[in-house]
Enzyme design. Structure first.
Site, PDB file in Angstrom:
ATOM      1  N   LYS A  75       0.855  -1.102  -0.180  1.00  0.00           N
ATOM      2  CA  LYS A  75       0.037   0.036  -0.045  1.00  0.00           C
ATOM      3  C   LYS A  75       0.759   1.203   0.077  1.00  0.00           C
ATOM      4  CE  LYS A  75      -2.455  -1.099   3.776  1.00  0.00           C
ATOM      5  NZ  LYS A  75      -1.596  -2.664   4.062  1.00  0.00           N
TER       6      LYS A  75
ATOM      7  N   ARG B 137     -10.956  -0.687   8.844  1.00  0.00           N
ATOM      8  CA  ARG B 137     -10.400  -1.815   9.049  1.00  0.00           C
ATOM      9  C   ARG B 137     -11.414  -2.890   9.902  1.00  0.00           C
ATOM     10  NH1 ARG B 137      -4.561  -0.506  12.351  1.00  0.00           N
ATOM     11  NH2 ARG B 137      -3.647   0.463  10.475  1.00  0.00           N
TER      12      ARG B 137
ATOM     13  N   ARG C  95      11.123  -4.140   5.234  1.00  0.00           N
ATOM     14  CA  ARG C  95      10.594  -2.717   5.025  1.00  0.00           C
ATOM     15  C   ARG C  95      11.158  -1.837   5.954  1.00  0.00           C
ATOM     16  NH1 ARG C  95       4.118  -2.236   5.262  1.00  0.00           N
ATOM     17  NH2 ARG C  95       4.440  -2.673   7.700  1.00  0.00           N
TER      18      ARG C  95
ATOM     19  N   ARG D 144       9.167   0.066  11.593  1.00  0.00           N
ATOM     20  CA  ARG D 144       8.373   0.116  12.560  1.00  0.00           C
ATOM     21  C   ARG D 144       8.459  -0.850  13.588  1.00  0.00           C
ATOM     22  NH1 ARG D 144       2.442   0.107   9.602  1.00  0.00           N
ATOM     23  NH2 ARG D 144       2.056  -0.988  11.560  1.00  0.00           N
TER      24      ARG D 144
ATOM     25  N   ARG E  87      -0.948  -9.688  13.465  1.00  0.00           N
ATOM     26  CA  ARG E  87      -1.501  -8.703  12.650  1.00  0.00           C
ATOM     27  C   ARG E  87      -2.337  -9.245  11.715  1.00  0.00           C
ATOM     28  NH1 ARG E  87       3.187  -4.952  11.155  1.00  0.00           N
ATOM     29  NH2 ARG E  87       1.583  -3.503  10.210  1.00  0.00           N
TER      30      ARG E  87
END
Length: 283
Positions: A69, A144, A183, A225, A236
Site C-alpha cells: 500500500k 479496518r 521494510r 516500524r 496482525r
C-alpha cells in the site's frame, strides 16, 4: 372624415387587430415562458450531471501489512492529484493542531484507552474538508472493520458522497514475512522502501541501517516500524483476516477491485492504474 359606417368598420378592425396582437403577445409570452422554463430545466439537469461527474474520487487502499500500500500509494496520488490519508498521520496532526476531536483523542491516549471509532471518523471528517481533498482522497489503513466502514459511509452520505473504489492488494501470507521484515519507511511522507524489492538509492549493496537507508527525495534517514517483525506479523494477519477482510464483502464486487500484488511493481501498477481510471470512478 369617414362615415359612421366606416368608423364602425375601422373601430372593429382596430379591436380585431388589438385582439390579434394581444393574442400573439400572450401566446408568445406563454411560449417564451415555456422555453425559458425548458432551458432552465435543461441547465439544471446539465448542472446536476456535471456535479455528479465532479464528485470527489474517494479511494480505499486495502491489503494486509506488507502488501505494498505504501509503495503504490504515491503513484495514485500523482495520477489523481489527491492526497493519501493514513489514520495515524491524521490522528497526530489533529492532536498537534488542538482540534476538538484531536483533544478527545489525546485525552483517550493519555488515559491509556483506545481511540474510539467515533473519534477516528471525526478526525477523518475534519481532514477531508481541507482544500487538498477537493478532488478526492485515498484512505490508507481505514476502514479496518465493518463497523468502521458503515460509519465512514454515513459520514460521506451526509454530503451525498460514497466510496468510489476499494483496491485490494492480494499477497499470500507466506510471502509477507520477507516483505515486512525488510521494510523501511520515511516517517514524514509515508514513502515505503524494501531492502530487497524496492531499495533506496543510498543502500547500494551495503547492509541496511539508518546510515545506509535514506529517503530518495529528502535524503532523510528511514525507519523500521516496531511491529514489522515476524512475531508481530502473526497476530496482525490474524486480525486482518478476521476483522478487515469482511469489509470487502460490505462494499461488494461493484466497488472492490482485486489486484495480484505478488508480482513485479510495473505489473501491479498496470492493474492499479486501470482501477483508478477516471471513467471507472464516476458515481
Amino acid at each position: 372624415v369617414g362615415s359612421p359606417q366606416q368608423g364602425c368598420v375601422n373601430g372593429s378592425a382596430r379591436k380585431m387587430s388589438l385582439r390579434v396582437v394581444t393574442g400573439v403577445t400572450v401566446g408568445a409570452g406563454v411560449a417564451l415562458g415555456a422555453y425559458v422554463a425548458f432551458n432552465n430545466s435543461a441547465a439544471a439537469r446539465k448542472a446536476e450531471k456535471k456535479k455528479r461527474k465532479e464528485k470527489r474520487k474517494i479511494v480505499v487502499l486495502f491489503g494486509p501489512p506488507g502488501a505494498g500500500k505504501g509503495t503504490h500509494a504515491p503513484a495514485i496520488v500523482q495520477k489523481l492529484a489527491i492526497p493519501q490519508l493514513a489514520t495515524g498521520d491524521m490522528l497526530r496532526a489533529a492532536v498537534s493542531a488542538g482540534t476538538a476531536v484531536g483533544m478527545a483523542a489525546k485525552a483517550a491516549m493519555d488515559a491509556g484507552a483506545l481511540v474510539t471509532d467515533e473519534i477516528v471518523v471525526g478526525i477523518i471528517a475534519d481532514r477531508v474538508k481541507e482544500t487538498d481533498c477537493g478532488k478526492g482522497f485515498i484512505l490508507d489503513g481505514f476502514p479496518r472493520t465493518v463497523k468502521q466502514a458503515k460509519m465512514l459511509d454515513d459520514m460521506l452520505l451526509h454530503d451525498g458522497e460514497s466510496v468510489a473504489r476499494v483496491i485490494e492488494l492480494q499477497v499470500p501470507d507466506a510471502v509477507l514475512t520477507e516483505r515486512i521484515c525488510g521494510r523501511w519507511v520515511h516517517k514524514a511522507s509515508g514513502r515505503s522502501y524494501h531492502v530487497k524489492f524496492n531499495p533506496p538509492k543510498s543502500l547500494q549493496g551495503s547492509p541496511p541501517s539508518v546510515d545506509t537507508m535514506k529517503d530518495d527525495e529528502s535524503g532523510e534517514s528511514l525507519m523500521q516500524r516496531s511491529d514489522d517483525t515476524a512475531e508481530a506479523l502473526v497476530s496482525r494477519l490474524s486480525a486482518y483476516h478476521a476483522q478487515t477482510v469482511p469489509v470487502l464483502t460490505h462494499y461488494g464486487a461493484k466497488k472492490v477491485v482485486q489486484v495480484d500484488a505478488n508480482r513485479d511493481m510495473p505489473a501491479v501498477w498496470t492493474d492499479i492504474d486501470a482501477a483508478t481510471t477516471f471513467d471507472l470512478m464516476r458515481q
